[in-house]
Design a protein around this motif. Structure first.
Motif, mmCIF file in Angstrom:
data_model
loop_
_atom_site.group_PDB
_atom_site.id
_atom_site.type_symbol
_atom_site.label_atom_id
_atom_site.label_comp_id
_atom_site.label_asym_id
_atom_site.label_seq_id
_atom_site.Cartn_x
_atom_site.Cartn_y
_atom_site.Cartn_z
ATOM 1 N N ASP A 1 0.862 -1.181 0.000
ATOM 2 C CA ASP A 1 0.000 0.000 0.000
ATOM 3 C C ASP A 1 0.902 1.235 0.000
ATOM 4 O O ASP A 1 1.592 1.518 0.982
ATOM 5 C CB ASP A 1 -0.890 -0.033 1.246
ATOM 6 N N ILE A 2 0.912 1.962 -1.116
ATOM 7 C CA ILE A 2 1.859 3.078 -1.247
ATOM 8 C C ILE A 2 1.562 4.216 -0.289
ATOM 9 O O ILE A 2 2.421 5.069 -0.050
ATOM 10 C CB ILE A 2 1.901 3.608 -2.696
ATOM 11 N N THR A 3 0.362 4.233 0.268
ATOM 12 C CA THR A 3 0.044 5.312 1.220
ATOM 13 C C THR A 3 0.787 5.131 2.541
ATOM 14 O O THR A 3 0.845 6.060 3.346
ATOM 15 C CB THR A 3 -1.471 5.355 1.500
ATOM 16 N N LEU A 4 1.361 3.948 2.766
ATOM 17 C CA LEU A 4 2.063 3.688 4.020
ATOM 18 C C LEU A 4 3.477 4.252 4.032
ATOM 19 O O LEU A 4 4.063 4.445 5.096
ATOM 20 C CB LEU A 4 2.131 2.183 4.292
ATOM 21 N N PHE A 5 4.032 4.484 2.853
ATOM 22 C CA PHE A 5 5.420 4.949 2.778
ATOM 23 C C PHE A 5 5.474 6.455 2.994
ATOM 24 O O PHE A 5 4.792 7.217 2.300
ATOM 25 C CB PHE A 5 6.029 4.592 1.426
ATOM 26 N N ASN A 6 6.270 6.891 3.954
ATOM 27 C CA ASN A 6 6.372 8.311 4.279
ATOM 28 C C ASN A 6 7.425 8.962 3.371
ATOM 29 O O ASN A 6 8.614 8.956 3.678
ATOM 30 C CB ASN A 6 6.741 8.501 5.761
ATOM 31 N N PHE A 7 6.962 9.496 2.242
ATOM 32 C CA PHE A 7 7.873 10.106 1.282
ATOM 33 C C PHE A 7 8.578 11.325 1.866
ATOM 34 O O PHE A 7 9.709 11.622 1.496
ATOM 35 C CB PHE A 7 7.118 10.499 0.004
ATOM 36 N N HIS A 8 7.913 12.030 2.772
ATOM 37 C CA HIS A 8 8.519 13.216 3.381
ATOM 38 C C HIS A 8 9.764 12.822 4.175
ATOM 39 O O HIS A 8 10.807 13.493 4.088
ATOM 40 C CB HIS A 8 7.507 13.918 4.283
ATOM 41 N N GLU A 9 9.675 11.730 4.937
ATOM 42 C CA GLU A 9 10.831 11.277 5.715
ATOM 43 C C GLU A 9 11.987 10.883 4.804
ATOM 44 O O GLU A 9 13.143 11.257 5.044
ATOM 45 C CB GLU A 9 10.430 10.075 6.591
ATOM 46 N N TRP A 10 11.668 10.123 3.761
ATOM 47 C CA TRP A 10 12.715 9.664 2.842
ATOM 48 C C TRP A 10 13.370 10.858 2.142
ATOM 49 O O TRP A 10 14.587 10.941 2.019
ATOM 50 C CB TRP A 10 12.125 8.694 1.830
ATOM 51 N N LYS B 1 13.546 13.944 3.126
ATOM 52 C CA LYS B 1 14.325 14.731 4.093
ATOM 53 C C LYS B 1 15.693 14.092 4.336
ATOM 54 O O LYS B 1 16.720 14.787 4.363
ATOM 55 C CB LYS B 1 13.544 14.836 5.399
ATOM 56 N N LEU B 2 15.723 12.770 4.495
ATOM 57 C CA LEU B 2 16.993 12.080 4.718
ATOM 58 C C LEU B 2 17.876 12.131 3.476
ATOM 59 O O LEU B 2 19.099 12.275 3.577
ATOM 60 C CB LEU B 2 16.734 10.626 5.118
ATOM 61 N N TYR B 3 17.257 12.011 2.302
ATOM 62 C CA TYR B 3 18.032 12.092 1.056
ATOM 63 C C TYR B 3 18.673 13.475 0.925
ATOM 64 O O TYR B 3 19.850 13.592 0.553
ATOM 65 C CB TYR B 3 17.131 11.810 -0.147
ATOM 66 N N ALA B 4 17.889 14.515 1.235
ATOM 67 C CA ALA B 4 18.428 15.878 1.167
ATOM 68 C C ALA B 4 19.581 16.046 2.159
ATOM 69 O O ALA B 4 20.564 16.746 1.876
ATOM 70 C CB ALA B 4 17.320 16.888 1.456
ATOM 71 N N GLN B 5 19.473 15.409 3.321
ATOM 72 C CA GLN B 5 20.555 15.475 4.307
ATOM 73 C C GLN B 5 21.826 14.831 3.762
ATOM 74 O O GLN B 5 22.931 15.370 3.938
ATOM 75 C CB GLN B 5 20.115 14.760 5.596
ATOM 76 N N VAL B 6 21.693 13.694 3.084
ATOM 77 C CA VAL B 6 22.852 13.016 2.483
ATOM 78 C C VAL B 6 23.489 13.898 1.421
ATOM 79 O O VAL B 6 24.717 14.059 1.373
ATOM 80 C CB VAL B 6 22.430 11.660 1.886
ATOM 81 N N VAL B 7 22.668 14.494 0.568
ATOM 82 C CA VAL B 7 23.188 15.354 -0.501
ATOM 83 C C VAL B 7 23.931 16.550 0.082
ATOM 84 O O VAL B 7 24.990 16.952 -0.415
ATOM 85 C CB VAL B 7 22.035 15.816 -1.425
ATOM 86 N N ALA B 8 23.379 17.120 1.145
ATOM 87 C CA ALA B 8 24.012 18.294 1.760
ATOM 88 C C ALA B 8 25.308 17.939 2.482
ATOM 89 O O ALA B 8 26.287 18.691 2.433
ATOM 90 C CB ALA B 8 23.033 18.946 2.730
ATOM 91 N N ASP B 9 25.314 16.776 3.131
ATOM 92 C CA ASP B 9 26.477 16.404 3.951
ATOM 93 C C ASP B 9 27.599 15.750 3.147
ATOM 94 O O ASP B 9 28.767 15.810 3.551
ATOM 95 C CB ASP B 9 26.050 15.446 5.075
ATOM 96 N N PHE B 10 27.238 15.118 2.020
ATOM 97 C CA PHE B 10 28.257 14.378 1.253
ATOM 98 C C PHE B 10 28.211 14.720 -0.236
ATOM 99 O O PHE B 10 28.066 13.836 -1.088
ATOM 100 C CB PHE B 10 28.062 12.863 1.434
ATOM 101 N N PRO B 11 28.321 15.998 -0.604
ATOM 102 C CA PRO B 11 28.227 16.369 -2.027
ATOM 103 C C PRO B 11 29.335 15.743 -2.875
ATOM 104 O O PRO B 11 29.153 15.500 -4.066
ATOM 105 C CB PRO B 11 28.339 17.898 -2.001
ATOM 106 N N GLY C 1 15.588 4.913 13.145
ATOM 107 C CA GLY C 1 14.312 4.365 13.594
ATOM 108 C C GLY C 1 13.137 4.545 12.646
ATOM 109 O O GLY C 1 12.018 4.102 12.961
ATOM 110 N N PHE C 2 13.356 5.179 11.494
ATOM 111 C CA PHE C 2 12.249 5.394 10.558
ATOM 112 C C PHE C 2 11.728 4.068 9.999
ATOM 113 O O PHE C 2 10.522 3.891 9.825
ATOM 114 C CB PHE C 2 12.687 6.300 9.401
ATOM 115 N N PHE C 3 12.640 3.148 9.714
ATOM 116 C CA PHE C 3 12.224 1.872 9.147
ATOM 117 C C PHE C 3 11.390 1.076 10.149
ATOM 118 O O PHE C 3 10.396 0.443 9.777
ATOM 119 C CB PHE C 3 13.438 1.054 8.705
ATOM 120 N N GLY C 4 11.783 1.100 11.406
ATOM 121 C CA GLY C 4 11.020 0.394 12.434
ATOM 122 C C GLY C 4 9.593 0.903 12.511
ATOM 123 O O GLY C 4 8.637 0.115 12.601
#
Length: 452
Positions: A113-122, A124-134, A355-358
């Motif tokens: 069920d695609i409504t269960l996946f929190n795209f906002h969390e993903w 946000k974390l992706y943006a953090q990776v891009v910012a921290d490890f360009p 803890g997002f995956f949990g």
């Protein structure tokens, strides 16, 4: 000018840059023989003036023809048509724009069920990776997988599956098929190319082995799973099983059968490929312990994936190698390249570690449990047509059509509804119910059973 008429009559497609249109115009005239070999082409300035083009446009067209060998240049003299073998050209075929390819609508292959996946969390974390490890955008990834993800996975499988391993035993790849190719590489010349599979079982991985020259042995299941005595008879060197949640029956292999399977691997010096499919998605109680956690002789290769737990398109799977194979892989891995985006690996590492995956898994368990109850309730209305067999784990149920006519009706209607149903046995279908909204189950079953 020898190609002026062709330019105005055939090459006015505004969707192409002008230099490309001019290139095709001259190329076609050379292929048709209208411009003969060694014929001197007009100068760039002359063509530009006659066709009202810029000299840059003409120069780009000539350069492309020069690179491809349609013309050649003589310093201080100009450009000339090259000699071509005309047998390779259909000079009478009209030049036409290629028809636009329209992709057919895709079959619904969603597992969750695609409504269960929190795209906002993903995101946000992706943006953090891009910012921290360009700098990682400009570097090759580790062929074994980024250490941060392997460390997060080693912590996760210990907590969730009782698997003790270190990050150096973990290999990350773009799907289970990719990882199995690596297994074939590191065992080449060491093991006979013979692999046994559960029947029915997961078919998507079998072409990997057949394409690599392996012989396949299908071993029938009984109520306890794979028949180990048949495995001894097969003389296979590897066995692919899903003991914690067998696909497609949902069977859980009892502990005694697991021990017998481990004994087979020890006695034959074979390896067990443990596909831990959907095992974390258990609705009640703890997930069944993995086969890897029972293995003391280093004969089990553990395989996990996030396709049904997060999203199939993320394409991140992993395997945990026993100590007996780890060194062999590390010797071979010098020839490999990473198959998974570094940024997505690091995003998943944060998703696991923070803890997002949990939380996501808890949402999935709750929702899938609720949806399964609704589905089973609705299916009672069609008990004269089908039987549903379900377990308390996973995103699919086993559906049996009660006769051949109903099975044929289900096949046809599933195609019309664009729902993927895998027929594992005659009249037995795998239904991935989790992607269907529960308020649609009534209409879905009604449309699946209706007469054509």
């Amino acid at each position: 000018m020898i190609f002026e008429s062709a330019w105005y009559s055939q090459y006015q497609d505004k969707s192409m840059p002008k230099y490309v249109r001019l290139y095709f115009c001259i190329r076609r005239e050379i292929e048709k023989g209208n411009i003969e070999p060694s014929f001197k082409l007009p100068s760039i300035r002359c063509v530009a003036k006659e066709l009202s083009l810029s000299t840059t446009t003409v120069e780009n067209a000539y350069n492309q023809l020069l690179v491809e060998g349609y013309i050649y240049s003589i310093p201080q003299k100009g450009y000339y048509a090259a000699q071509l073998d005309k047998t390779f050209f259909d000079i009478n075929k009209p030049v036409s724009k290629e028809k636009e390819f329209i992709e057919p609508s895709r079959m619904n292959t969603e597992y969750i069920d695609i409504t269960l996946f929190n795209f906002h969390e993903w995101r946000k974390l992706y943006a953090q990776v891009v910012a921290d490890f360009p700098q990682l955008f400009f570097q090759d990834g580790d062929p074994q997988g980024e250490f941060e993800l392997r460390k997060a996975l080693s912590d996760y499988v210990y907590q969730a599956r009782g698997v003790e391993c270190n990050p150096n035993q973990i290999v990350v790849g773009a799907g289970v098929q990719t990882l199995l190719h690596a297994i074939c590489d590191i065992t080449a010349g060491i093991l006979p190319p013979k692999v046994a599979f559960e029947e029915p079982g997961f078919t998507d991985v079998r072409p990997v082995f057949t394409n690599r020259g392996y012989s396949l042995y299908a071993i029938a299941l009984d109520k306890s799973g794979i028949r180990v005595e048949s495995l001894f008879e097969s003389r296979a060197s590897m066995c692919y099983v899903s003991p914690s949640h067998q696909y497609p029956t949902g069977l859980v292999m009892p502990i005694q059968n697991r021990l017998e399977l481990l004994k087979w691997a020890e006695q034959t010096k074979g390896f067990i490929l443990e596909d831990d499919y959907d095992s974390e998605l258990r609705f009640e109680g703890r997930p069944v312990p993995s086969l890897f956690s029972l293995d003391k002789k280093h004969r089990v290769i553990y395989m996990g994936s996030f396709s049904t737990l997060l999203a199939p398109s993320i394409r991140i799977s992993y395997m945990i190698l026993p100590q007996t194979l780890k060194k062999l892989y590390q010797e071979k891995s010098q020839d490999y390249r990473s198959t998974v985006s570094t940024q997505e690996q690091l995003t998943l590492a944060l998703f696991l570690k923070d803890g997002f995956f949990g939380r996501h898994l808890r949402r999935m368990r709750k929702k899938c449990s609720e949806k399964l109850k609704v589905l089973l309730s609705e299916a009672e209305k069609y008990h004269s047509f089908i039987n549903l067999y379900s377990t308390d784990t996973g995103t699919f149920v086993f559906m049996e059509a009660k006769d051949d006519a109903i099975a044929e009706r289900i096949r046809y209607n599933a195609q019309q509804l664009r729902v993927r149903l895998t027929e594992s046995w005659e009249r037995f279908f795998v239904l991935n119910y989790a992607s269907i909204p529960e308020d649609k189950y009534c209409n879905f079953l009604m449309n699946l059973m209706k007469e054509g």
